[in-house]
Design an enzyme around this catalytic site. Sequence first.
Site, PDB file in Angstrom:
ATOM      1  N   GLU A  15      22.228  24.637   3.085  1.00 15.17           N
ATOM      2  CA  GLU A  15      22.474  23.879   1.888  1.00 15.17           C
ATOM      3  C   GLU A  15      21.225  23.346   1.223  1.00 15.17           C
ATOM      4  O   GLU A  15      20.137  23.814   1.450  1.00 15.17           O
ATOM      5  CB  GLU A  15      23.406  22.708   2.200  1.00 15.17           C
ATOM      6  CG  GLU A  15      24.867  22.971   2.472  1.00 15.17           C
ATOM      7  CD  GLU A  15      25.419  24.294   2.086  1.00 15.17           C
ATOM      8  OE1 GLU A  15      26.261  24.778   2.832  1.00 15.17           O
ATOM      9  OE2 GLU A  15      25.040  24.864   1.066  1.00 15.17           O
ATOM     10  N   LEU A 144      24.435  22.040   6.419  1.00 12.97           N
ATOM     11  CA  LEU A 144      25.390  23.137   6.336  1.00 12.97           C
ATOM     12  C   LEU A 144      26.688  22.522   5.834  1.00 12.97           C
ATOM     13  O   LEU A 144      27.076  21.447   6.304  1.00 12.97           O
ATOM     14  CB  LEU A 144      25.628  23.782   7.705  1.00 12.97           C
ATOM     15  CG  LEU A 144      24.447  24.514   8.354  1.00 12.97           C
ATOM     16  CD1 LEU A 144      24.837  24.990   9.746  1.00 12.97           C
ATOM     17  CD2 LEU A 144      24.031  25.701   7.502  1.00 12.97           C
ATOM     18  N   ASP A 145      27.356  23.183   4.877  1.00 13.01           N
ATOM     19  CA  ASP A 145      28.579  22.583   4.376  1.00 13.01           C
ATOM     20  C   ASP A 145      29.663  22.597   5.456  1.00 13.01           C
ATOM     21  O   ASP A 145      29.509  23.217   6.512  1.00 13.01           O
ATOM     22  CB  ASP A 145      29.041  23.229   3.068  1.00 13.01           C
ATOM     23  CG  ASP A 145      29.485  24.677   3.225  1.00 13.01           C
ATOM     24  OD1 ASP A 145      29.918  25.045   4.331  1.00 13.01           O
ATOM     25  OD2 ASP A 145      29.391  25.428   2.244  1.00 13.01           O
ATOM     26  N   GLN A 146      30.744  21.916   5.184  1.00  9.23           N
ATOM     27  CA  GLN A 146      31.763  21.695   6.216  1.00  9.23           C
ATOM     28  C   GLN A 146      32.327  22.995   6.770  1.00  9.23           C
ATOM     29  O   GLN A 146      32.614  23.105   7.964  1.00  9.23           O
ATOM     30  CB  GLN A 146      32.888  20.835   5.648  1.00  9.23           C
ATOM     31  CG  GLN A 146      33.928  20.412   6.683  1.00  9.23           C
ATOM     32  CD  GLN A 146      34.920  19.413   6.142  1.00  9.23           C
ATOM     33  OE1 GLN A 146      34.896  19.091   4.953  1.00  9.23           O
ATOM     34  NE2 GLN A 146      35.784  18.909   6.990  1.00  9.23           N
ATOM     35  N   THR A 148      30.810  25.917   6.845  1.00  8.67           N
ATOM     36  CA  THR A 148      29.765  26.829   7.310  1.00  8.67           C
ATOM     37  C   THR A 148      29.353  26.471   8.727  1.00  8.67           C
ATOM     38  O   THR A 148      29.295  25.307   9.108  1.00  8.67           O
ATOM     39  CB  THR A 148      28.553  26.769   6.370  1.00  8.67           C
ATOM     40  OG1 THR A 148      28.965  27.191   5.068  1.00  8.67           O
ATOM     41  CG2 THR A 148      27.439  27.670   6.847  1.00  8.67           C
TER      42      THR A 148
END
Length: 280
Positions: A15, A144-146, A148
């Site tokens: 991210e 890192l997004d939720q 990922t």
Amino acid sequence: MNASADQEKTTAAGEGWSEDMELAPAHPGDRPSAAPGDDREGERLQKVLARAGVGSRRVCEEMIEAGRISVNGAVVQVQGLRVDPDRDKIAVDGVRIEIREDRVTYAMNKPPGVITAMSDDRNRPTVGDMVGDLAKGLVHVGRLDQDTEGLLLLTNDGELAHRLAHPSYEVRKTYLAQVSGSVPRDMPRRLRAGVELDDGPVKVDSFRVVDTHAGQSVVEVVLHEGRKHIVRRLLAHVGLPVSRLTRTAIGPIQLQRMRSGSIRRLSKEELGQLQELVGL
């Protein structure tokens, strides 16, 4: 928390710089370093090396004699040199080693569904929950997004965190993405040349198809961008919507076969490579 380093193949994503800034302290600047020949207080080099796990003091003395140890870029010529673990940069066979015991860096295989934060006021599962009291002052480097999964670094070294997150150091990150459909042959060339997104142009360092099966493809994307959701947005823009995304590497640090949810401390060699990458 699962602190096992057991092996099981996974994949990757990452991210944005704007979100990283809260975790990157104001630039502390380069640590001052003293020349090896300085007449100063400190600890004997072989003692510091032994404590860092390089070898016994006798082995370390033999390594010094063989010219395998350098301090602040200069090969050590004499035994008994005194060094300052807080200031001096020590390398073995050209690879920087971390000698400060209070600085630690870990690799985590973040599972999907976990928020990249040390706490959450909505009681969602977080990286902080997984880390617990593993080490004082740990922060995650980047996000890192939720949804990922994959490699996330955590450290209490503010200078290292800052440099890894700052765009000027152009740290490459590698991802595996599962996408819908087949990938056009010209896609690697197109992505290396760059495409225009809503918030500006982006181009990859490399792109390749890893596998294609049953209307799905797995692709590897390497880039040093840090904008939010950049991999998902980039691939969606070129007609390859992502159904699964995993970050597999940050610079020289590899996810390898870490189990989902596991955490491991970086080896001295890995940490040295990471510090060299960002000029520490």
